[in-house]
Design an enzyme around this catalytic site. Structure first.
Site, PDB file in Angstrom:
ATOM      1  N   ASP A 218       0.827  -1.201   0.000  1.00  0.00           N
ATOM      2  CA  ASP A 218       0.000   0.000   0.000  1.00  0.00           C
ATOM      3  C   ASP A 218       0.866   1.258   0.000  1.00  0.00           C
ATOM      4  O   ASP A 218       1.887   1.315   0.703  1.00  0.00           O
ATOM      5  CB  ASP A 218      -0.900  -0.019   1.251  1.00  0.00           C
ATOM      6  N   GLU A 268      14.702 -15.335   0.262  1.00  0.00           N
ATOM      7  CA  GLU A 268      15.003 -16.430   1.181  1.00  0.00           C
ATOM      8  C   GLU A 268      14.119 -17.654   0.914  1.00  0.00           C
ATOM      9  O   GLU A 268      14.417 -18.754   1.393  1.00  0.00           O
ATOM     10  CB  GLU A 268      14.789 -15.980   2.627  1.00  0.00           C
TER      11      GLU A 268
END
Length: 559
Positions: A218, A268
């Site tokens: 956002d 990751e």
């Protein structure tokens, strides 16, 4: 119509794989409180979404983007977040989230969640700690607290206004003021604070560890702020350059250091997590920075959303966005409707946006949305034509809940039932706020909430919703719902490399391009029927007869 190649746009990436699924994905935005209510309290919930997974699978989407479902006082529709690592009890629990995500992913649908990093709510534990702490304390340094101006600090630190109207500063009991870009219930984080940065990395891992496939970020351009001791006035602020990366409050170059840290977290995981930025910035070049593979990877383009139903505007926007995507190595996004704007079927049923002041629909919404002033059929006809064109473009297609039903904006909501802070604070988002596109969906043609739940809905639904009920549309081969289903199924079948070749049409009202494998797309923006090229018509938004495509229609053909 002749097929004369005039320009080719391409990227080097081939069809999507497990890592690049997002590049040409069809993503369906769910506003959870207005999607489906499982317990009859008038508020949509996670169990309601889980119950509709078969519907979503049949629709043919690749991913669901969930607007905020976190604990919230709903000062701004859930974008005032109390706790980033929990679910609002009114719409479920973490166990409900896990069950929903598992059901979606079992159906082949990825899960994207909304992250709100510019501000927390004023009920967040760290903001409550800041209020209880003294001036200059570490707790207050997580936000933007300032002494006021005037003899006794009675004036705000600057005369800035908030996005939803009113001042951008609010005073606390000990006399200091805090900054809020949006409502007073949404204090802005201080992203110079390492604790804030570290806590958001924890949040990203929390949801990624739960199997979330991606994040919608956002107001991604607002995080970093440069607040000198002497703040500029609103007039000075408004005159500052917004395209250089040096504006004090928005789209600063330093924000990309944050997203580089996020990218390390995303990488990751196997496959790497996906992210898309909501970044209302000044230029395509500025937007491209958010789509960098070292950053979020993709950024929303709202260019088509802001355009008229106009062939020349569409071609320019498509060309520019594909060129930008090619340069960044990302893919562009295409979107016509979301939780912040008047639905595009309604916009296209009103006078054009460009060439006149204001936004489309403002006057109509303010007048209470009289149906006689709206070209209901024409708006939907143009919306279907535009959507079919958009679904054929290389890149990601973002759809908003209810558009597959052909829904129009609900404008005649009584003031006492409205919820959007922009209505109450004087900002004119599409006339009277954004509630009109957030009204709960009609699943059935009758009942206390048209099948949304068993006991009404948190925003009032008009009687004409009965005409748009999903159950009725499922039974009709000519419904908007089945049109979307057919188009999305064909999109999966036809998609290949991210290439597009324009073809000359000899008619300025017609756009014609070719995708790999002889997939032709012809969009007629005019009102008169036009000749189609030779080939098998696979789908048409407006039918076809005698080799001609009607006005305000789009068709896909196989040559």
């Amino acid at each position: 119509m002749s097929i004369l190649a005039s320009q080719t746009h391409h990227a080097d990436n081939g069809p999507a794989d497990a890592t690049n699924w997002w590049r040409q994905a069809a993503v369906y935005q769910i506003y959870p409180r207005s999607f489906a209510d499982s317990n009859g309290d008038g508020i949509g919930d996670l169990k309601g979404i889980t119950a509709k997974v078969p519907y979503l699978k049949d629709l043919g989407i690749d991913a669901v983007w969930l607007s905020p479902f976190y604990p919230s006082a709903l000062a701004d529709g859930g974008y005032d977040v109390d706790d980033y690592r929990d679910v609002d009890p009114k719409i479920g629990s973490l166990a409900d989230f896990d069950a929903m995500a598992a059901a979606l992913q079992a159906a082949g649908i990825k899960v994207i969640v909304d992250i709100v990093p510019n501000h927390s709510s004023n009920r967040h534990a760290w903001f409550l700690e800041a209020l209880a702490a003294p001036k200059g304390s570490p707790a207050r340094q997580r936000y933007h607290f300032r002494d006021g101006r005037g003899e006794h600090g009675e004036l705000p630190p600057s005369d800035w206004t908030a996005a939803f109207g009113g001042p951008a500063w609010s005073r606390v009991d000990d006399g200091q003021w805090y900054l809020h870009t949006f409502t007073p219930e949404q204090p802005d984080w201080n992203w110079d604070n390492p604790e804030v940065r570290a806590d958001f990395l924890t949040t990203l891992r929390f949801w990624a560890d739960r199997g979330v496939d991606g994040f919608r970020v956002d107001v991604a351009n607002l995080l970093v702020k440069d607040l000198p001791a002497e703040l500029p006035s609103k007039q000075e602020l408004d005159a500052m350059d917004r395209a250089s990366g040096t504006h004090p409050l928005m789209d600063r170059d330093e924000v990309h250091e944050i997203y580089a840290e996020w990218r390390k977290v995303f990488n990751e995981y196997d496959p790497p997590r996906f992210a898309v930025a909501e970044a209302w910035v000044e230029t395509a070049e500025r937007r491209a920075k958010y789509a960098s593979p070292e950053g979020l990877g993709q950024a929303f383009s709202f260019d088509l959303l802001l355009a008229d139903f106009n062939a020349a505007q569409f071609r320019t926007i498509i060309t520019d966005n594909l060129d930008q995507a090619r340069l960044t190595g990302s893919t562009t996004t295409w979107v016509f409707s979301n939780h912040d704007v008047t639905r595009h079927a309604t916009r296209y049923g009103l006078e054009p946006l460009n060439g006149r002041p204001g936004k489309p629909g403002v006057d109509w919404v303010k007048a209470g949305g009289p149906r006689e002033a709206l070209d209901v059929e024409g708006g939907l006809r143009r919306a279907k034509a535009a959507t079919l064109l958009m679904l054929a473009l290389p890149g990601s297609a973002y759809l908003y809940q209810g558009e597959e039903l052909g829904m129009h904006e609900v404008a005649d909501i009584p003031a006492g039932r409205r919820q959007d802070p922009s209505f109450f604070r004087g900002a004119e988002y599409d006339g009277l706020g954004r509630d009109g596109c957030r009204v709960p969906l009609p699943w059935e043609p009758s009942g206390p909430s048209f099948g949304f739940g068993t006991n009404g809905a948190h925003l009032p639904q008009p009687d004409w919703f009965a005409e748009y009920a999903a159950s009725s549309q499922e039974a009709s081969d000519t419904s908007t719902l089945n049109f979307y289903r057919q188009a999305l199924a064909l999109r999966h079948e036809l998609q290949g490399a991210e290439t597009l070749e324009w073809s000359g049409s000899g008619d300025e009202q017609v756009l014609h391009f070719v995708r790999p494998g002889g997939w032709h797309v012809v969009a007629n923006f005019g009102t008169a029927a036009v000749e189609l090229p030779d080939g098998k018509v696979l789908i048409s938004s407006g039918g076809f007869q005698g080799g001609k495509l009607p006005g305000e229609s789009t068709a896909w053909l196989r040559a």
